[in-house]
Design an enzyme around this catalytic site. Structure first.
Site, mmCIF file in Angstrom:
data_model
loop_
_atom_site.group_PDB
_atom_site.id
_atom_site.type_symbol
_atom_site.label_atom_id
_atom_site.label_comp_id
_atom_site.label_asym_id
_atom_site.label_seq_id
_atom_site.Cartn_x
_atom_site.Cartn_y
_atom_site.Cartn_z
ATOM 1 N N TYR A 50 -20.762 1.204 -19.962
ATOM 2 C CA TYR A 50 -20.380 1.451 -18.568
ATOM 3 C C TYR A 50 -21.500 1.256 -17.548
ATOM 4 O O TYR A 50 -21.268 1.355 -16.352
ATOM 5 C CB TYR A 50 -19.784 2.863 -18.416
ATOM 6 C CG TYR A 50 -20.714 3.998 -18.787
ATOM 7 C CD1 TYR A 50 -21.706 4.416 -17.908
ATOM 8 C CD2 TYR A 50 -20.599 4.661 -20.007
ATOM 9 C CE1 TYR A 50 -22.552 5.452 -18.225
ATOM 10 C CE2 TYR A 50 -21.448 5.703 -20.344
ATOM 11 C CZ TYR A 50 -22.426 6.095 -19.454
ATOM 12 O OH TYR A 50 -23.267 7.120 -19.783
ATOM 13 N N HIS A 78 -25.867 -5.588 -7.711
ATOM 14 C CA HIS A 78 -26.156 -4.815 -6.497
ATOM 15 C C HIS A 78 -27.617 -4.957 -6.075
ATOM 16 O O HIS A 78 -27.955 -4.751 -4.918
ATOM 17 C CB HIS A 78 -25.822 -3.333 -6.716
ATOM 18 C CG HIS A 78 -24.355 -3.048 -6.624
ATOM 19 N ND1 HIS A 78 -23.761 -2.563 -5.489
ATOM 20 C CD2 HIS A 78 -23.352 -3.226 -7.522
ATOM 21 C CE1 HIS A 78 -22.455 -2.421 -5.698
ATOM 22 N NE2 HIS A 78 -22.183 -2.817 -6.929
ATOM 23 N N ASP A 104 -19.630 -2.420 -2.618
ATOM 24 C CA ASP A 104 -18.382 -1.863 -3.137
ATOM 25 C C ASP A 104 -17.700 -1.240 -1.944
ATOM 26 O O ASP A 104 -18.307 -0.416 -1.246
ATOM 27 C CB ASP A 104 -18.659 -0.778 -4.188
ATOM 28 C CG ASP A 104 -19.281 -1.335 -5.458
ATOM 29 O OD1 ASP A 104 -19.013 -2.506 -5.774
ATOM 30 O OD2 ASP A 104 -20.033 -0.595 -6.118
ATOM 31 N N GLU A 110 -12.359 -5.699 -10.760
ATOM 32 C CA GLU A 110 -12.966 -4.794 -9.777
ATOM 33 C C GLU A 110 -12.608 -5.250 -8.359
ATOM 34 O O GLU A 110 -13.390 -5.966 -7.713
ATOM 35 C CB GLU A 110 -14.503 -4.767 -9.928
ATOM 36 C CG GLU A 110 -14.973 -4.193 -11.252
ATOM 37 C CD GLU A 110 -16.478 -3.922 -11.276
ATOM 38 O OE1 GLU A 110 -16.969 -3.457 -12.314
ATOM 39 O OE2 GLU A 110 -17.163 -4.179 -10.261
#
Ligand SMILES: [Zn+2]
Length: 342
Positions: free
Chosen positions: A247, A256, A263, A312
């Site tokens: 994860y 990022h 996000d 996502e």
């Protein structure tokens, strides 16, 4: 004639009118009386003074006592006020701390959620042809497809960072700014930042969404390699390396860190980073309009085999309007557009 004188003298005697000694004596007596009276008054006055002094002393003592009591009362009141104020202050401080703690906890949860969702590139799906081993080689091994290869920063806005390509841990863009858009939290954090060219386009996109009646909130942008290292190591310590790799991105492998990613979410899904966003008005707006502002939904639905990441809808990556439009129209991944591995 002699008789007359005698009568006169007698009369005088009877009358007691001797203007001689008698008068002087009377005067003296009167004077004495006055003096006596004066002495008496003085004595009386002296007496009064003593009594008054005693009284006054008593009164003074009583007053002193009263004053002392008043002072004590005043002090007690002041102390109580101070104590009350302190209690109030303490309570306020405690409340603030509780609020801060909660905010920190929320943030941690959010970070965790962000990590869970955003960097789940370590999840090996059944479609992923490359089974991952728990001990991925740390060194660069050219003949191993998933080796840690240096990302090409020379590509600028098109730099590719994924499971294969990583950034140096200390890489940090020099043009990070906080976009003027709405966030899911208050205050400015590291994750509030984004590279300037992307931030400018984010502002345009958020304004356009708002004009269309769509409310978006920014959640997480730039993340330093150091921070990713801390997060990843914490996850490894807590859950073990194999689980953490399911994860959380390894240090240097989080997109990022490029400063070209944000996000974003919406109040309709509690600003959560959830696949559910894709079914909402806001998620659909993002999918349909992001490319107009130079963004792509980096890990689109059905892209897992081609990116290594599950769907996502919240993770958008800036590549510029031209490339974004082409990528969207061709249904490509960034890797396919750039002709590099993932
Ligand atoms: Zn993300």
């Amino acid at each position: 004639m002699k008789k007359l004188v005698a009568v006169s003298t007698l009369a005088l005697l009877l009358a007691g009118c001797n203007p001689g000694d008698q008068g002087a004596e009377d005067a003296t007596k009167t004077e004495d009386t006055t003096k006596e009276k004066t002495d008496d008054t003085v004595a009386k006055e002296d007496k009064k003074t003593d009594a008054e002094v005693a009284k006054e002393k008593e009164a003074a003592e009583a007053k002193k006592e009263a004053d002392a009591k008043a002072a004590a009362d005043k002090k007690a009141a002041e102390d109580k006020a101070a104590a009350d104020k302190k209690a109030a202050d303490d309570k306020a401080a405690a409340d603030k701390k509780a609020a801060d703690d909660k905010a920190a906890e929320d943030k941690t949860t959010e970070d965790k959620t962000t990590d869970d969702k955003k960097d789940d590139g370590k999840t090996t799906s059944s479609q992923d042809p490359e089974p991952k081993t728990p001990s991925e080689p740390e060194s660069e091994t050219p003949d191993v497809d998933k080796s840690d290869t240096k990302a090409d920063l020379g590509l600028g806005l098109l730099v590719v960072v994924n499971k294969k390509y990583s950034l140096p841990i200390d890489y940090k863009p020099s043009d990070l700014v906080v976009p003027d858009i709405s966030f899911s939290y208050s205050g400015v954090l590291e994750q509030s930042y984004m590279r300037a060219p992307a931030a400018k386009q984010m502002e345009k996109m958020f304004a356009a969404a708002k004009a269309d009646g769509v409310t978006l909130n920014a959640v997480s942008g730039f993340r330093s390699g150091q921070r990713q290292t801390v997060l990843y190591n914490n996850y490894v310590a807590r859950d073990g390396k194999a689980a953490a790799d399911q994860y959380s991105a390894r240090p240097g492998h989080s997109e990022h860190q490029t400063g070209l990613v944000f996000d974003i979410s919406a109040p309709s899904v509690g600003n959560g980073l959830t696949a559910e966003l894709g079914n909402t008005k806001e998620g659909k707006w993002i999918a349909n309009n992001a490319a107009k502002y130079g963004f792509i939904v980096r890990y689109d639905k059905g892209f897992q085999a081609r990116t290594g990441y599950t769907y996502e809808p919240w993770h958008i990556r800036y590549v510029g309007v031209g490339p974004a439009t082409q990528i969207k129209n061709n249904g490509q991944t960034l890797e396919e557009y750039m002709k590099v591995g993932h």
